[in-house]
Design an enzyme around this catalytic site. Structure first.
Site, PDB file in Angstrom:
ATOM      1  N   GLU A   1       0.854  -1.197   0.000  1.00  0.00           N
ATOM      2  CA  GLU A   1       0.000   0.000   0.000  1.00  0.00           C
ATOM      3  C   GLU A   1       0.890   1.247   0.000  1.00  0.00           C
ATOM      4  O   GLU A   1       2.047   1.196   0.433  1.00  0.00           O
ATOM      5  CB  GLU A   1      -0.899  -0.064   1.243  1.00  0.00           C
ATOM      6  CG  GLU A   1      -1.815   1.092   1.492  1.00  0.00           C
ATOM      7  CD  GLU A   1      -2.858   1.354   0.417  1.00  0.00           C
ATOM      8  OE1 GLU A   1      -2.445   1.679  -0.718  1.00  0.00           O
ATOM      9  OE2 GLU A   1      -4.057   1.288   0.708  1.00  0.00           O
ATOM     10  N   ASP A   2       0.362   2.373  -0.489  1.00  0.00           N
ATOM     11  CA  ASP A   2       1.154   3.607  -0.478  1.00  0.00           C
ATOM     12  C   ASP A   2       1.148   4.262   0.894  1.00  0.00           C
ATOM     13  O   ASP A   2       2.175   4.708   1.391  1.00  0.00           O
ATOM     14  CB  ASP A   2       0.678   4.601  -1.558  1.00  0.00           C
ATOM     15  CG  ASP A   2      -0.816   4.904  -1.500  1.00  0.00           C
ATOM     16  OD1 ASP A   2      -1.529   4.338  -0.637  1.00  0.00           O
ATOM     17  OD2 ASP A   2      -1.277   5.718  -2.326  1.00  0.00           O
ATOM     18  N   ILE A   3      -0.039   4.323   1.535  1.00  0.00           N
ATOM     19  CA  ILE A   3      -0.126   5.071   2.785  1.00  0.00           C
ATOM     20  C   ILE A   3      -1.254   4.534   3.658  1.00  0.00           C
ATOM     21  O   ILE A   3      -2.310   4.166   3.136  1.00  0.00           O
ATOM     22  CB  ILE A   3      -0.291   6.586   2.476  1.00  0.00           C
ATOM     23  CG1 ILE A   3      -0.166   7.445   3.727  1.00  0.00           C
ATOM     24  CG2 ILE A   3      -1.560   6.890   1.738  1.00  0.00           C
ATOM     25  CD1 ILE A   3       0.154   8.917   3.414  1.00  0.00           C
TER      26      ILE A   3
ATOM     27  N   GLY B   1      -6.600   3.815   8.502  1.00  0.00           N
ATOM     28  CA  GLY B   1      -6.507   2.354   8.637  1.00  0.00           C
ATOM     29  C   GLY B   1      -7.771   1.646   8.171  1.00  0.00           C
ATOM     30  O   GLY B   1      -7.824   0.412   8.148  1.00  0.00           O
ATOM     31  N   LEU B   2      -8.799   2.410   7.750  1.00  0.00           N
ATOM     32  CA  LEU B   2     -10.085   1.796   7.349  1.00  0.00           C
ATOM     33  C   LEU B   2      -9.926   0.929   6.090  1.00  0.00           C
ATOM     34  O   LEU B   2     -10.477  -0.165   6.013  1.00  0.00           O
ATOM     35  CB  LEU B   2     -11.137   2.886   7.102  1.00  0.00           C
ATOM     36  CG  LEU B   2     -11.630   3.627   8.360  1.00  0.00           C
ATOM     37  CD1 LEU B   2     -12.413   4.890   7.988  1.00  0.00           C
ATOM     38  CD2 LEU B   2     -12.498   2.714   9.213  1.00  0.00           C
ATOM     39  N   THR B   3      -9.155   1.434   5.115  1.00  0.00           N
ATOM     40  CA  THR B   3      -8.960   0.666   3.876  1.00  0.00           C
ATOM     41  C   THR B   3      -8.219  -0.634   4.172  1.00  0.00           C
ATOM     42  O   THR B   3      -8.601  -1.706   3.706  1.00  0.00           O
ATOM     43  CB  THR B   3      -8.166   1.486   2.829  1.00  0.00           C
ATOM     44  OG1 THR B   3      -8.756   2.776   2.712  1.00  0.00           O
ATOM     45  CG2 THR B   3      -8.149   0.813   1.483  1.00  0.00           C
TER      46      THR B   3
ATOM     47  N   ARG C   1       1.275  12.033  -9.363  1.00  0.00           N
ATOM     48  CA  ARG C   1       1.786  10.665  -9.173  1.00  0.00           C
ATOM     49  C   ARG C   1       3.156  10.482  -9.797  1.00  0.00           C
ATOM     50  O   ARG C   1       3.934   9.643  -9.379  1.00  0.00           O
ATOM     51  CB  ARG C   1       0.840   9.653  -9.826  1.00  0.00           C
ATOM     52  CG  ARG C   1      -0.518   9.549  -9.158  1.00  0.00           C
ATOM     53  CD  ARG C   1      -1.204   8.264  -9.617  1.00  0.00           C
ATOM     54  NE  ARG C   1      -2.632   8.271  -9.390  1.00  0.00           N
ATOM     55  CZ  ARG C   1      -3.213   8.004  -8.225  1.00  0.00           C
ATOM     56  NH1 ARG C   1      -2.467   7.728  -7.175  1.00  0.00           N
ATOM     57  NH2 ARG C   1      -4.523   8.010  -8.110  1.00  0.00           N
TER      58      ARG C   1
ATOM     59  N   PHE D   1      -0.873  15.864   4.538  1.00  0.00           N
ATOM     60  CA  PHE D   1      -1.281  15.353   3.230  1.00  0.00           C
ATOM     61  C   PHE D   1      -0.068  15.345   2.300  1.00  0.00           C
ATOM     62  O   PHE D   1       0.630  16.345   2.140  1.00  0.00           O
ATOM     63  CB  PHE D   1      -2.419  16.175   2.621  1.00  0.00           C
ATOM     64  CG  PHE D   1      -2.905  15.593   1.331  1.00  0.00           C
ATOM     65  CD1 PHE D   1      -3.698  14.458   1.332  1.00  0.00           C
ATOM     66  CD2 PHE D   1      -2.530  16.147   0.107  1.00  0.00           C
ATOM     67  CE1 PHE D   1      -4.121  13.881   0.130  1.00  0.00           C
ATOM     68  CE2 PHE D   1      -2.950  15.583  -1.088  1.00  0.00           C
ATOM     69  CZ  PHE D   1      -3.749  14.458  -1.068  1.00  0.00           C
TER      70      PHE D   1
ATOM     71  N   ASP E   1      -3.622   5.752   6.625  1.00  0.00           N
ATOM     72  CA  ASP E   1      -4.070   6.996   7.259  1.00  0.00           C
ATOM     73  C   ASP E   1      -5.022   6.620   8.406  1.00  0.00           C
ATOM     74  O   ASP E   1      -4.577   6.375   9.522  1.00  0.00           O
ATOM     75  CB  ASP E   1      -4.745   7.826   6.158  1.00  0.00           C
ATOM     76  CG  ASP E   1      -5.160   9.217   6.592  1.00  0.00           C
ATOM     77  OD1 ASP E   1      -4.439   9.832   7.377  1.00  0.00           O
ATOM     78  OD2 ASP E   1      -6.202   9.696   6.110  1.00  0.00           O
TER      79      ASP E   1
HETATM   80  P1  5GP Z   1      -7.162   5.104   5.003  1.00  0.00           P
HETATM   81  O1  5GP Z   1      -8.247   4.124   4.655  1.00  0.00           O
HETATM   82  O2  5GP Z   1      -6.033   4.507   5.793  1.00  0.00           O
HETATM   83  O3  5GP Z   1      -7.728   6.322   5.672  1.00  0.00           O
HETATM   84  O4  5GP Z   1      -6.577   5.694   3.671  1.00  0.00           O
HETATM   85  C1  5GP Z   1      -5.925   4.959   2.763  1.00  0.00           C
HETATM   86  C2  5GP Z   1      -5.962   5.621   1.407  1.00  0.00           C
HETATM   87  O5  5GP Z   1      -6.245   7.033   1.478  1.00  0.00           O
HETATM   88  C3  5GP Z   1      -4.612   5.527   0.780  1.00  0.00           C
HETATM   89  O6  5GP Z   1      -4.465   4.350   0.052  1.00  0.00           O
HETATM   90  C4  5GP Z   1      -4.574   6.759  -0.109  1.00  0.00           C
HETATM   91  O7  5GP Z   1      -5.202   6.469  -1.339  1.00  0.00           O
HETATM   92  C5  5GP Z   1      -5.422   7.777   0.613  1.00  0.00           C
HETATM   93  N1  5GP Z   1      -4.578   8.701   1.407  1.00  0.00           N
HETATM   94  C6  5GP Z   1      -4.461   8.766   2.752  1.00  0.00           C
HETATM   95  N2  5GP Z   1      -3.606   9.736   3.138  1.00  0.00           N
HETATM   96  C7  5GP Z   1      -3.149  10.306   1.997  1.00  0.00           C
HETATM   97  C8  5GP Z   1      -2.193  11.355   1.729  1.00  0.00           C
HETATM   98  O8  5GP Z   1      -1.574  11.973   2.605  1.00  0.00           O
HETATM   99  N3  5GP Z   1      -1.974  11.629   0.413  1.00  0.00           N
HETATM  100  C9  5GP Z   1      -2.611  10.995  -0.608  1.00  0.00           C
HETATM  101  N4  5GP Z   1      -2.313  11.369  -1.856  1.00  0.00           N
HETATM  102  N5  5GP Z   1      -3.506   9.985  -0.388  1.00  0.00           N
HETATM  103  C10 5GP Z   1      -3.760   9.657   0.902  1.00  0.00           C
END
Ligand code: 5GP
Length: 183
Positions: free
Chosen positions: A106-108, A112-114, A172, A159, A110
Site C-alpha cells: 500500500e502507499d499510505i 486504517g479503514l482501507t 503521481r 497530506f 491513514d
Molecule cells: P485510510 O483508509 O487509511 O484512511 O486511507 C488509505 C488511502 O487514502 C490511501 O491508500 C490513499 O489512497 C489515501 N490517502 C491517505 N492519506 C493520503 C495522503 O496523505 N496523500 C494521498 N495522496 N492519499 C492519501
C-alpha cells in the site's frame, strides 16, 4: 538532482518532504526485511492501486524473490485531500489465493479503514497468511488501531503527494515526495 522548492497544484502549495534518495534507502531496507522473513517461501504480492504501483515496482525488484507473483486490487476512500470515511472495492482479485502467503503493498495508511477492510475481504479467501507493507504510515490519524507489518516511513498526519501518491489524479509522476504547506 535539484528539487523544486515548492509546487502548486490545484491552488494548494506543497513543500519537499522526502527525497528520492531517502525513499530509495528505506525501500531497500523494507525489501531486505521481507526477503529475510520470506526466505525459502513463495509469497504473493498484492499491490493496491493506484497510488502504490510506484512503491511496489521498486520494492518487489529489491526483494530478490524471483518467483513471487504480483497482482492488483483497488479500493477507494479519498476525495481531494481527505477521506470520505467509507471504503469501496473498485477492482477485486481474480486469482485463487487460498493457502498463499499474501503481502499487501500500500502507499499510505491513514485512518486504517482501507487496510482493515482489505484484510477482512482477503481472509475470506483462506490465505495462509496476510502481511501488510506500506510506504507511509500516519499513526496519529488511526481510527482502527491497525499497525502495518512493514513501514518505510512513519510520518505525522500531513497530506502527501508524489512517488505514486496523487491529488485528484495529479502528482503521481513526481519522483520525490511533497507535503502540503500548513498555512
Ligand atoms: P485510510 O483508509 O487509511 O484512511 O486511507 C488509505 C488511502 O487514502 C490511501 O491508500 C490513499 O489512497 C489515501 N490517502 C491517505 N492519506 C493520503 C495522503 O496523505 N496523500 C494521498 N495522496 N492519499 C492519501
Amino acid at each position: 538532482m535539484q528539487i523544486e522548492k515548492q509546487v502548486i497544484i490545484d491552488g494548494l502549495t506543497f513543500e519537499p518532504y522526502l527525497t528520492r534518495e531517502q525513499i530509495a534507502r528505506e525501500v531497500e531496507r523494507v525489501a531486505k526485511e521481507i526477503a529475510r522473513d520470506y526466505e525459502g517461501k513463495d509469497p504473493y504480492f498484492l499491490c493496491v492501486l493506484t497510488g502504490a504501483f510506484v512503491f511496489a515496482s521498486d520494492l518487489i525488484r529489491a526483494t530478490g524473490l524471483n518467483e513471487a507473483p504480483i497482482s492488483f486490487i483497488r479500493y477507494k476512500s479519498y476525495e481531494g485531500t481527505s477521506t470520505t470515511g467509507s471504503v469501496k472495492k473498485v477492482i477485486g482479485l481474480t486469482d485463487d489465493i487460498s493457502g498463499r502467503d499474501i503481502i499487501i503493498i500500500e502507499d499510505i495508511v491513514d485512518t486504517g479503514l482501507t487496510a482493515r477492510r482489505m484484510i477482512e475481504d482477503l481472509r475470506q479467501q483462506n490465505p495462509a497468511s496476510v502481511k501488510f507493507a506500506t510506504l507511509l504510515y500516519k499513526p496519529e490519524s488511526s481510527q482502527t488501531g491497525f499497525t502495518p507489518d512493514y513501514v518505510a516511513f512513519t510520518i505525522p498526519p500531513k497530506f502527501i503527494i508524489g512517488y505514486g501518491l496523487d491529488l485528484d489524479g495529479k502528482a503521481r509522476t513526481m519522483p520525490d515526495i511533497y507535503a502540503i504547506k500548513e498555512s
